[in-house]
Structure formats: C-alpha cells, structure tokens
Design a protein around this motif. Structure first.
Motif, PDB file in Angstrom:
ATOM      1  N   CYS A   1       0.818  -1.221   0.000  1.00 47.14           N
ATOM      2  CA  CYS A   1       0.000   0.000   0.000  1.00 47.14           C
ATOM      3  C   CYS A   1       0.851   1.269   0.000  1.00 47.14           C
ATOM      4  O   CYS A   1       0.305   2.384  -0.020  1.00 47.14           O
TER       5      CYS A   1
ATOM      6  N   ARG B   1       2.894   2.884  -2.085  1.00 47.13           N
ATOM      7  CA  ARG B   1       2.844   3.861  -3.190  1.00 47.13           C
ATOM      8  C   ARG B   1       1.567   4.684  -3.118  1.00 47.13           C
ATOM      9  O   ARG B   1       1.578   5.905  -3.330  1.00 47.13           O
ATOM     10  N   TRP B   2       0.446   4.038  -2.799  1.00 48.38           N
ATOM     11  CA  TRP B   2      -0.823   4.769  -2.681  1.00 48.38           C
ATOM     12  C   TRP B   2      -0.777   5.719  -1.488  1.00 48.38           C
ATOM     13  O   TRP B   2      -1.205   6.878  -1.594  1.00 48.38           O
TER      14      TRP B   2
ATOM     15  N   THR C   1       0.858   9.211  -1.761  1.00 50.11           N
ATOM     16  CA  THR C   1       0.172  10.285  -2.499  1.00 50.11           C
ATOM     17  C   THR C   1      -0.756  11.098  -1.609  1.00 50.11           C
ATOM     18  O   THR C   1      -1.345  12.077  -2.076  1.00 50.11           O
ATOM     19  N   LYS C   2      -0.892  10.703  -0.333  1.00 49.59           N
ATOM     20  CA  LYS C   2      -1.871  11.349   0.543  1.00 49.59           C
ATOM     21  C   LYS C   2      -1.185  12.289   1.544  1.00 49.59           C
ATOM     22  O   LYS C   2      -0.023  12.083   1.923  1.00 49.59           O
TER      23      LYS C   2
ATOM     24  N   SER D   1     -10.241   9.774   3.392  1.00 47.65           N
ATOM     25  CA  SER D   1      -9.498   8.772   2.630  1.00 47.65           C
ATOM     26  C   SER D   1      -9.277   7.548   3.511  1.00 47.65           C
ATOM     27  O   SER D   1      -9.123   7.675   4.733  1.00 47.65           O
TER      28      SER D   1
ATOM     29  N   LYS E   1     -12.867   5.594  -5.719  1.00 47.40           N
ATOM     30  CA  LYS E   1     -11.610   5.192  -6.364  1.00 47.40           C
ATOM     31  C   LYS E   1     -10.493   6.209  -6.156  1.00 47.40           C
ATOM     32  O   LYS E   1      -9.310   5.844  -6.190  1.00 47.40           O
ATOM     33  N   GLU E   2     -10.830   7.463  -5.886  1.00 48.81           N
ATOM     34  CA  GLU E   2      -9.803   8.475  -5.633  1.00 48.81           C
ATOM     35  C   GLU E   2      -9.410   8.537  -4.156  1.00 48.81           C
ATOM     36  O   GLU E   2      -8.288   8.910  -3.819  1.00 48.81           O
TER      37      GLU E   2
ATOM     38  N   LEU F   1      -8.763   2.775  -0.900  1.00 45.30           N
ATOM     39  CA  LEU F   1      -8.024   1.639  -1.439  1.00 45.30           C
ATOM     40  C   LEU F   1      -8.519   0.381  -0.737  1.00 45.30           C
ATOM     41  O   LEU F   1      -8.434   0.269   0.489  1.00 45.30           O
TER      42      LEU F   1
END
Length: 498
Positions: A280, A282-283, A286-287, A321, A348-349, A352
């Motif tokens: 997880c 990489r996802w 981005t946050k 998120s 989806k944005e 996850l």
C-alpha cells in the motif's frame, strides 16, 4: 564439556490462529537472543497457509519460515505438527468441528512431537505453549519440562477467565451445564486485581447464554490447566495493568514482558501472514500526513454482509481517505458482491480496498491518522506504538474487554458499538472528528502517554526487560530443580530394585 547442554531449550507452540502465531514468533526470536535454543512448532495447516501466501512460493511443503533468521546465526529449529485434520479440510468453514479436533485430537500429535524433540541436542528443558491449549501440563509432566503458559492478550482478560468460577458463583456467567440462562447485569466488583467492570465489557464468551459450545469447553479446560503451569508470561506491560498483574503474581509467577514486536518495529524477517500482502506504500505516499483512515477487522472474525455495507456507508458519509482490508473468506455469506453498488467506483480516488496487507507497514506510515479496528490486542499495541488513535468496533472474544481498556481506561480511542446499534450519521461524524478535529488531537495526546510507557518498559532497565530477565533466570532455576528431582527418583528407583 559441550556448552549446548547448558543452554535452555524451549519448545514454542502457538495457538493455530494468526493473532497468536505473530507474537509467538517474535517471542521465540527474543528468547533466542537471550541464549535459548528454540524449537518452534506450527501446525501443518498454518505452515501451508503461510508458505502459500509468500510471493514466488514453491509448491513444496518443506519451506521453513525461519530460514533467513538462521542465516544470521540464530539457533531456531522449525517443525510442523498435525492438528488432527487433513490439509484439504476447510477449518474456517467448519469452525466447530475443527476446534473439537484441537480440543480432543491435537494433544496426541503434540505429545508425539515433543517425544521426538526430547531426543535432539540439547534436549528441550521447557515447553512454552499458548494458554488456550488444554494439554500443556500433561505433556510437560510426562517429559519433565518446565511448563510455561504464554498469554497473548491483556492481563485483564486472563484474570477474568482465571476467575470464571467466581463469576459463575456470583451469577455473572452461566454454568457449563446450563442452556440459555439469564446472567446478572449489575457491576462486577469482586475479581482480585480488577476494579469495577460492567458485564457488557466481559469477553463475548462470558456474556453468552449458552456456555456449552466447543470454544467454551476449550476456555474452561485451558484455565483449569493453566493453574498447573510453572510460569505465566503475558504480552502486556506492568505500567498498563499494574494491579491486575500484581494480583495474578500473588497466585502464580507471572511476568509482563510485552509489547512483543519485531526488532525495530519493521516488517518481520519471519513470514507470519496467512494471506498474500498487498503493498500500500505507493498509494499512501500520495496522501497528506494523517489523512488516511486504516480499516481492518482482523484475521479471525466472520462478519455479516450487513456489517460490511454499514461500514461502507459510514466511510462514504465521513468523506475521509481510507485503506480497507477485506480479508478473503471474512464474510458470513456465499455472496461475492457484498459492497454497495457503485461503492468502489465512487471511492476510487479516496479509498483503497485490499484483501490483506502488512499492518505494521501501513499504520506506521505518516499519512495514516486513525484506525477503525476490531480491537484485537496486537492491533492495539501496534497502534499505540505508532500513535494512531482507535475507532473501536469489537466483534467477539476479548475485543469487548480490550475496548474497555482503550476507551475507558487509557482514553486513546472511541466507541462506535454501544448497544450493538450504530447510526451511520453518528459514526461518520465520529470518523470525521477523529481525523480532522479536536477529538483526534486529544486522543493522540493520550496515546503519546501510553506509548511512552511501552517505550520505557522495553528500555534496558524497563519493567518488561527486567521481567524477561527474571523469567529466564527462574526458568533456569526451575529446570535445575526438575533435573535434580528426576535424578533423585531414578536413584530411589534403582535402590528399590537393587
């Protein structure tokens, strides 16, 4: 003289569930660094599941989860034992039948394995078995081993189970021979080492009307057997449960040696996961910091489709998120499409969904700011270490009692499960406030205090380190006593036959 013969040799047998295997592995690693030879025992089923979950795994059955550890010189042997069922038997789908086997059949296989291990060099000197096993004293006595009971949950839960006869006598827990009686609902204030506790905060098995199930029989038999143990070690710390641990120690030598984490609180070099782990990182990268809610209901419980739908609704309403772990086979249903129609497209944005992940890696990531949890004990300790506040949604067993510690005692989390009915809007607002408001700030301030206690306990002169050294010393003394006693018996037997 061979120095190996002076080394303590512990056989470590975890209960065959993910939440028990993990701390047992790290206990084994810790004891090895303290001079123990370790024989670690997994069931064939757990071993196969761990092996299959690893990337690029082979189909051979001979993989050893401690191979990499031994490359650094650790003396940890690894063996597997039959739990009484063929590998193809679905233990999750046939839960009660499986645990009948654990109760009645597995002991014979464990006995045989220990008998073989006795022949190794150096021979084992102690058995460290999960408290939930019902046969530890029988096998320890047969092979003259020091009998160590390893408790992977808080001392509060242990103490309540330990005093189940007192709870029965006072009418707060049903009799083993009685179906569907009404348990008392007033405050419990008579358990040594425990302040007042409400019946709703007891473990789910002690709240049940029917106490004749296989799990009840295992628990009640195990907590009779544990009273024969030489020592009890707990994955907790003295400073978190001082009165409870002190009261236990008066009845039985008890050592709080937690939290039992992998070295450096990083992903373990020993494979312990029963499912393949999604990456997880990489996802998460981005946050923004502290913006992601981690959602996981653990490795054991099965939930209804309705529970999953309710969680999805609350996440949507909160607007935060999230990473949501939806474990394979966790739904009490044959349905494959259990989420709200269009849910995954809508989030989806911001969301996850993963089948499983390395929890330590996720909650230690700086973007994770909260954890919606089932209140498993490993999850609580890990969250404290990462200063991640908790949203508590207990499902069964010790989780209701763990929630009391989190919410009432330490004030590091919030309840969203009172009276087993949750209004979606209220939960969504709680999630939003924890992630974005003063509520989260207050909880994080409290969690820093608890984290400091964990860190101090693990320091060189900390309570857990001192307890661990005392435990090791006492095991060695007890081993010498058992050897001397056995020698005297042999001499007396020889004299009588002479």
């Amino acid at each position: 003289m061979n120095n190996d013969h002076q080394k303590p040799h512990a056989i470590v047998i975890p209960y065959p569930l993910q939440g028990h295997v993990i701390p047992s592995v790290h206990l084994a690693l810790k004891l090895e660094t303290k001079g123990f030879v370790i024989t670690f025992v997994n069931t064939q089923s757990i071993h196969q599941q761990i092996t299959k979950s690893q990337p690029n795994h082979s189909d051979t059955f001979g993989d050893d989860i401690f191979t990499d550890s031994r490359k650094s010189g650790l003396d940890i042997r690894y063996v597997v034992v039959n739990d009484g069922f063929p590998l193809g038997f679905d233990r999750s789908l046939n839960h009660d039948q499986y645990f009948e086997g654990v109760l009645h059949v597995m002991s014979a296989h464990a006995d045989e394995l220990v008998g073989e291990t006795i022949k190794t060099n150096p021979p084992p000197t102690c058995l460290i078995a999960d408290t939930f096993f019902v046969w530890s004293s029988m096998i320890s006595n047969k092979y003259n081993l020091v009998n160590v009971s390893f408790w992977t949950e808080p001392a509060l839960v242990f103490t309540l189970y330990y005093h189940v006869d007192l709870l029965r006598k006072n009418g707060h827990v049903g009799s083993l021979d009685t179906y569907f009686i009404y348990n008392r609902e007033d405050t419990i204030d008579y358990i040594p080492g425990i302040g007042a506790i409400e019946p709703k905060d007891l473990m789910s098995y002690l709240q049940a009307s029917d106490t004749t199930t296989v799990v009840h029989r295992i628990i009640f038999k195990a907590f009779k057997d544990v009273k024969n143990a030489d020592f009890i070690i707990c994955n907790t710390i003295q400073e978190l449960e001082p009165q409870t641990i002190s009261a236990l120690h008066e009845k039985h030598p008890t050592y709080a040696i937690g939290p039992i984490f992998p070295t450096g609180f990083t992903k373990s070099v020993v494979a312990t996961s029963l499912w393949s782990e999604s990456d997880c990182t990489r996802w998460l990268d981005t946050k923004p910091p502290g913006s992601v809610l981690y959602v996981s209901l653990g490795s054991y419980a099965h939930v209804s489709k309705n529970t999953i739908v309710e969680i999805a609704q609350r996440l949507l309403l909160s607007g935060v998120s999230f990473i949501w772990v939806l474990r394979p086979g966790s739904i009490n249903s044959d349905e494959t499409d259990v989420l709200l129609v269009g849910f995954e497209e809508e989030v989806k944005e911001t969301g996850l969904m993963v089948p499983w992940c390395c929890q330590i890696e996720v909650i230690s990531h700086p973007t994770v700011g909260g954890f919606l949890t089932h209140c498993g004990w490993n999850s609580i300790l890990e969250s404290v270490w990462c200063t991640v506040p908790l949203i508590c949604l207990p499902l069964l067993t010790d989780q209701f009692t763990n929630r009391k510690l989190v919410v009432d005692n330490w004030k590091i989390g919030v309840n969203v499960c009172d009276n087993k009915q949750i209004k979606a809007e209220e939960v969504a607002e709680t999630i939003h406030c924890l992630m974005n408001g003063k509520l989260g700030d207050e909880l994080r301030k409290n969690i820093e205090v608890v984290k400091n206690k964990l860190e101090n306990a693990l320091s060189t002169d900390g309570s857990s380190q001192v307890s661990l050294e005392k435990f090791i010393s006492d095991v060695k003394i007890k081993t010498q006593e058992k050897c001397a006693s056995a020698m005297c018996q042999q001499l007396n037997s020889s004299a009588n036959h002479g």
